[in-house]
Design a protein around this motif. Structure first.
Motif, PDB file in Angstrom:
ATOM      1  N   ARG A 126       5.545   1.918   5.104  1.00 33.47           N
ATOM      2  CA  ARG A 126       6.271   2.659   4.059  1.00 33.47           C
ATOM      3  C   ARG A 126       6.647   4.049   4.581  1.00 33.47           C
ATOM      4  NH1 ARG A 126       7.613   0.855  -0.254  1.00 33.47           N
ATOM      5  NH2 ARG A 126       5.964  -0.708  -0.307  1.00 33.47           N
ATOM      6  N   GLN A 127       5.743   4.684   5.321  1.00 33.46           N
ATOM      7  CA  GLN A 127       6.055   5.983   5.937  1.00 33.46           C
ATOM      8  C   GLN A 127       7.240   5.842   6.892  1.00 33.46           C
ATOM      9  OE1 GLN A 127       2.642   8.190   7.563  1.00 33.46           O
ATOM     10  NE2 GLN A 127       1.327   6.928   6.274  1.00 33.46           N
ATOM     11  N   ASP A 173      10.460   5.561   4.947  1.00 30.43           N
ATOM     12  CA  ASP A 173      10.885   6.862   4.426  1.00 30.43           C
ATOM     13  C   ASP A 173      11.440   7.757   5.530  1.00 30.43           C
ATOM     14  OD1 ASP A 173      10.048   6.120   1.867  1.00 30.43           O
ATOM     15  OD2 ASP A 173       8.087   7.107   2.062  1.00 30.43           O
ATOM     16  N   ARG A 212       0.835  -1.203   0.000  1.00 31.97           N
ATOM     17  CA  ARG A 212       0.000   0.000   0.000  1.00 31.97           C
ATOM     18  C   ARG A 212       0.870   1.255   0.000  1.00 31.97           C
ATOM     19  NH1 ARG A 212      -2.823   3.193   3.700  1.00 31.97           N
ATOM     20  NH2 ARG A 212      -1.935   2.119   5.485  1.00 31.97           N
ATOM     21  N   LYS A 213       0.604   2.138  -0.933  1.00 33.69           N
ATOM     22  CA  LYS A 213       1.409   3.352  -1.125  1.00 33.69           C
ATOM     23  C   LYS A 213       1.533   4.181   0.154  1.00 33.69           C
ATOM     24  CE  LYS A 213       1.177   7.672  -3.586  1.00 33.69           C
ATOM     25  NZ  LYS A 213       0.049   8.552  -3.763  1.00 33.69           N
ATOM     26  N   ASP A 214       0.439   4.356   0.871  1.00 35.37           N
ATOM     27  CA  ASP A 214       0.442   5.201   2.061  1.00 35.37           C
ATOM     28  C   ASP A 214       0.463   4.408   3.364  1.00 35.37           C
ATOM     29  OD1 ASP A 214       0.377   7.584   0.555  1.00 35.37           O
ATOM     30  OD2 ASP A 214      -1.798   7.423   0.320  1.00 35.37           O
ATOM     31  N   SER A 215       1.020   3.222   3.338  1.00 36.96           N
ATOM     32  CA  SER A 215       1.047   2.393   4.550  1.00 36.96           C
ATOM     33  C   SER A 215       1.923   3.034   5.614  1.00 36.96           C
ATOM     34  CB  SER A 215       1.559   0.987   4.230  1.00 36.96           C
ATOM     35  OG  SER A 215       2.962   0.977   4.092  1.00 36.96           O
ATOM     36  N   PHE A 216       1.594   2.760   6.872  1.00 35.98           N
ATOM     37  CA  PHE A 216       2.418   3.239   7.981  1.00 35.98           C
ATOM     38  C   PHE A 216       3.848   2.722   7.859  1.00 35.98           C
ATOM     39  CE2 PHE A 216      -1.717   3.332  10.491  1.00 35.98           C
ATOM     40  CZ  PHE A 216      -1.816   4.708  10.462  1.00 35.98           C
ATOM     41  N   GLY A 256       6.237  14.131   7.401  1.00 29.96           N
ATOM     42  CA  GLY A 256       6.562  12.714   7.244  1.00 29.96           C
ATOM     43  C   GLY A 256       7.783  12.265   8.024  1.00 29.96           C
TER      44      GLY A 256
END
Length: 185
Positions: free
Chosen positions: A20-21, A24, A14-18, A157
């Motif tokens: 992935r956040q 980053d 998922r692009k906006d997954s926790f 972010g």
């Protein structure tokens, strides 16, 4: 100048997954000796031993990117008290054919974030079991069972102020782990 290439394997598509956040944000806390690359795993075919002799281009790309790294960072959500299938699929591809694993000997760490109070504790334990078999020396402490709550990430972010010290201490320990265990080609 970066001395250590770290492959980041995020177990969520998922692009906006926790998670992935988190991937980053956490790299922003690392010193310049480490450089990070998130490895694409969503385009891999399902692992099938029949394909070991003629692996797909995506699989060869994955294996090359992992082979080129000196260290590993796994960031995983928890699905049904375990790791996501896409993450296990990537690990299986990187470990095959038997005897040709690209994972072994690379220092690694496991962390994850979830809306649940225990973070991703069960998924991390399952992932640690798999990686131990594949000879990935894993950072044991501090453990990172992160509860996703307001303030974990700031509006840009980054890691939020309330958790920043904890994450900085973790990154310092991870850097020491990588320097202690990484093998330079």
């Amino acid at each position: 100048m970066s001395l250590y290439q770290v492959a980041i394997i995020v177990g969520s598509l998922r692009k906006d997954s926790f998670n992935r956040q988190l991937a980053d944000a956490i790299v922003k806390l690392a010193p310049p000796e480490l450089s990070f690359k998130q490895i694409e795993i969503g385009d891999l075919p399902l692992y099938n031993q029949d394909d070991d002799g003629a692996q797909a281009p995506q699989v060869l790309r994955l294996k090359t990117e992992i082979a080129d790294a000196q260290a590993l960072l796994f960031i995983t959500p928890e699905y049904n008290r375990s790791i996501p299938g896409v993450l296990k699929n990537a690990i299986d591809h990187g470990s095959r054919p038997y005897g040709q694993s690209v994972w072994g000997g690379k220092p690694g760490a496991v962390l994850g974030v979830s809306v649940g109070a225990i973070g991703t504790a069960m998924a991390q334990q399952h992932l640690r079991n798999v990686l131990a078999y594949l000879d990935v020396p894993l950072l044991g402490q501090p453990e990172m069972f992160i509860h996703a709550k307001d303030g974990l990430f700031d509006e840009n972010g980054n890691i939020g102020e309330a958790s920043l010290g904890f994450f900085q201490a973790w990154m310092q320990r991870y850097v020491e782990w990588v320097k202690q265990h990484a093998i330079h080609a």
